[in-house]
Design an enzyme around this catalytic site. Structure first.
Site: not given
Ligand SMILES: O=C(O)C1=C[C@@H](OP(=O)(O)O)[C@@H](O)[C@H](O)C1
Ligand SMILES: C=C(OP(=O)(O)O)C(=O)O
Length: 680
Positions: A29, A56, A98, A215, A337, A365, A411-412, A437, A473
């Site tokens: 994604k 997405d 979302n 992250s 994630d 989410e 989804h998760r 998603k 038994k």
């Molecule tokens: O940049 C990205 O592709 C993502 C960053 C992360 O979010 P955060 O930076 O908000 O933690 C992750 O949780 C999300 O599913 C995808």
């Molecule tokens: C946080 C997530 O999605 P988003 O890309 O919408 O932030 C996810 O996929 O766990």
């Protein structure tokens, strides 16, 4: 695409024992949505291969088309994007579901490109913060208005202010600060949109991160992809980034999208919980996604992991048999994630598992700390949590509860809780379609991995009843089978018949192979109460004590057990089978959804046997019976081949002080608590 997705059905997952197989992951994604936007913002055409097809990416593609970018889908993840900068359509109302990876980067790109747009999403998107990004963009001259709550979508983007109108004394800003503590997507969005800004100023743009960046690996994905599109960003740790003055996106021709490493986490978990091996194609040690590090997590929990360039293979314990994973106490900031998958796996650990530094879960989410806490408790887990941490205590066999899991349109949550199928009760997943998603095909792919379980679901169900001699038994098995309308396998009768045949035709009982041949060639049939050996009813004869003792001796022979294995399995017929014996749950039907280990103290059993023999007209001496029963217990327990032990996932039922009716009731109640639907 509808703007409000109605929660669908719910999905019942029967208890699963083993998982193995191979999966080709759907596209990442994070990479897909970045690649789509970058391809749209450059000059020239880009072919994306292995692109994710999910909610997405659909919202991203729909938005780009609305903006006048040509996106052609050739099927099977091949998409051609004809880049066009600036986007030809200068006004529009975009719905971005979302998808954080669509909302944040499009906000930045559109607000620095010029044009008037409104951006909105599902109600939850309007609860996910965006203020830090908007603040940063405003310093670069963007005109952004909150249409709802301050700091949150929906947003109205106005025409970009002319450079001379900029707040800071007319000169366009060459420096922007963004907070990194809420979401890394704000920095990602600024980085990806930065070339639009430097195209106006003709000078480098310095992006500084305020506070600790969360992250972090997602920034690496951003930088790697920008580089593929011709923009190299200089970085100073993870707090200062410099986008060069000549930054301009160029079409790379072709981009192959890796499999999704967060999705891989569920399949790594399957291998770690259900024995494996599970081979995951599409991500490996060459991956640019941080979530591949989840392989280290499952390894630390006791799984065996083989890493290849573009695949990962995981094998591990079989938790449905009572084997446990190692507990952990870890910082999950880098893989927020995949971390959710670890929280679900914690149910099968050998101690409490602590997930630290996961504050970002609160604004994803759903509030994932709250959701995980609530739903894990429904399954019987003890859970503790705080602002940015979660502790999950393992669920012991007797604590598991059958539960219907709410998924919060996350989804998760749905994918993580599918792993509860390895508990003894199975699990119901509400609104399983929310997996759309990121992986609409998740549940069929998950089901395909459950070899043993798929087999168990396709095959008629079996209740196994194992236990020591005279524990009741046979009687209980018959009564349970009668109540359910199922057939019954008295596996002990097969060993007794072998013993009787050996006795009758003068085979040397010490010659294992000769006895095994007798077992193999046994001409037997069960007709109601009758047990026919070569057409003769021997039901009474095989109940004699000497036959029983000889049966116990020959049953210790490996070749004899092997000879009888397939014969026993052949008794599994619709609508179901109750199998009684000593290794029904451990060896013959290891995938049986209900395994009973029936015990009673030796005196109670000797008394029962004495009564049984007397009723059948045989003489019986209680003291002798007691002694021979003790000796037999000892032999059964200590023999090298298939010793009498309870399966790890068996329920022990002590019938010493229960009547037959009461014992039958206990077994039937256990069966109905599993929630199986009657078979055709
Ligand atoms: O940049 C990205 O592709 C993502 C960053 C992360 O979010 P955060 O930076 O908000 O933690 C992750 O949780 C999300 O599913 C995808
Ligand atoms: C946080 C997530 O999605 P988003 O890309 O919408 O932030 C996810 O996929 O766990």
């Amino acid at each position: 695409m509808s703007h409000t997705r109605k929660p669908s059905r719910s999905l019942n997952l029967a208890p699963a024992t083993r998982a193995s197989g191979r999966i080709r992951l759907p596209g990442s994604k994070s990479i897909s949505n970045r690649a789509l936007l970058l391809a749209a913002m450059c000059s020239g055409a880009t072919t994306l291969e292995g692109l994710l097809d999910s909610d997405d990416t659909r919202v991203m593609i729909a938005a780009l088309r609305q903006l006048g970018v040509q996106v052609d889908e050739a099927g099977e993840g091949r998409v051609r994007v004809q880049g066009q900068y600036p986007f030809p359509i200068k006004e529009g109302t975009l719905f971005l579901g979302n998808a954080g990876t669509a909302f944040r980067p499009l906000t930045a790109a559109l607000s620095l490109m010029g044009g008037r747009y409104e951006l909105s999403g599902v109600p939850r998107m309007h609860e996910r913060p965006i203020g830090d990004l908007v603040d940063a963009l405003r310093t670069l001259g963007a005109d952004i208005v909150y249409l709802g709550r301050e700091g949150y979508p929906p947003l109205r983007i106005g025409a970009l202010r002319a450079m001379e109108e900029n707040k800071n004394g007319g000169a366009p800003s060459d420096r922007v600060r963004v907070r990194g503590t809420v979401s890394s997507q704000f920095l990602t969005a600024l980085l990806m949109a930065a070339p639009l800004h430097v195209a106006r100023t003709g000078r480098p743009l310095v992006i500084e991160v305020e506070g600790d960046l969360i992250s972090r690996p997602y920034i690496l994905i951003t930088l790697r992809l920008m580089a593929r599109f011709g923009v190299n960003v200089a970085c100073d740790g993870d707090s200062r980034f410099v986008v060069p003055a000549d930054a301009a996106y160029r079409a790379p021709g072709r981009i192959a999208v890796e499999g999704d490493a967060s999705t891989a986490s569920y399949f790594m978990a399957l291998g770690a919980l259900g024995g494996g091996p599970v081979v995951i194609d599409g991500v490996g040690q060459d991956s640019i996604q941080g979530d591949v590090a989840f392989a280290d997590v499952v390894q630390a929990m006791g799984a065996t992991v083989v890493r290849r360039a573009e695949s990962i293979e995981v094998s591990g314990p079989v938790v449905a048999r009572g084997e446990r994973l190692r507990a952990f106490d870890r910082d999950f900031n880098l893989i927020p994630d995949a971390a959710m998958t670890a929280a679900a796996m914690a149910m099968y650990a050998d101690g409490p598992c602590t997930l630290r530094n996961i504050g970002s879960w609160r604004v994803k989410e759903t509030d994932r700390i709250h959701a995980m806490h609530t739903e894990l408790e429904k399954l019987g887990a003890r859970v503790e949590s705080g602002p940015d941490w979660l502790r999950v205590h393992p669920v012991t066999a007797d604590q598991w509860r059958a539960a219907s899991i709410a998924t919060y349109d996350d989804h998760r949550m749905a994918m993580c809780f599918s792993l509860a199928a390895f508990g003894p009760k199975g699990v119901t997943i509400e609104d399983p379609d929310c997996v759309g998603k990121t992986f609409p095909g998740y549940f069929p792919a998950f089901g395909d991995m459950l070899d043993g379980n798929a087999g168990a679901r396709a095959a008629p169900p079996v209740i196994t009843i194992d236990g020591p001699t005279a524990s009741g038994k046979g009687t209980i098995a018959h009564r349970v089978a009668q109540a359910l309308g199922w057939s019954v396998l008295d596996s002990g009768a097969l060993y007794r018949l072998t013993a009787l045949a050996v006795q009758q035709n003068g085979t040397n009982p010490d010659d294992e192979m000769a006895v095994a041949r007798v077992a193999q060639e046994l001409d037997v049939a069960f007709q109601g109460e009758q047990v026919l050996l070569e057409g003769r009813d021997v039901a009474a004869l095989i109940r004699q004590e000497q036959v029983g003792n000889l049966a116990s001796r020959v049953a210790a022979y490996g070749p004899v057990r092997q000879a009888l294995l397939e014969r026993q399995r052949a008794f599994r017929m619709a609508p179901g089978l109750v199998a009684d014996g000593r290794d029904m749950g451990t060896v013959v039907f290891p995938d049986a959804p209900l395994k009973i280990f029936l015990v009673a103290d030796v005196r109670a059993r000797a008394e029962r046997r004495s009564k049984q023999l007397k009723e059948k007209g045989f003489s019986a001496n209680l003291a002798d019976l007691l002694e021979s029963m003790r000796a037999r217990d000892e032999r059964d327990r200590t023999r090298a081949n298939a010793p009498l032990v309870a399966a790890a996932d068996a329920r022990t039922v002590d019938s010493s002080s229960l009547t037959i009716d009461e014992t039958v009731r206990v077994v039937l109640d256990l069966w109905s608590s599993l929630g199986f639907q009657p078979q055709e």
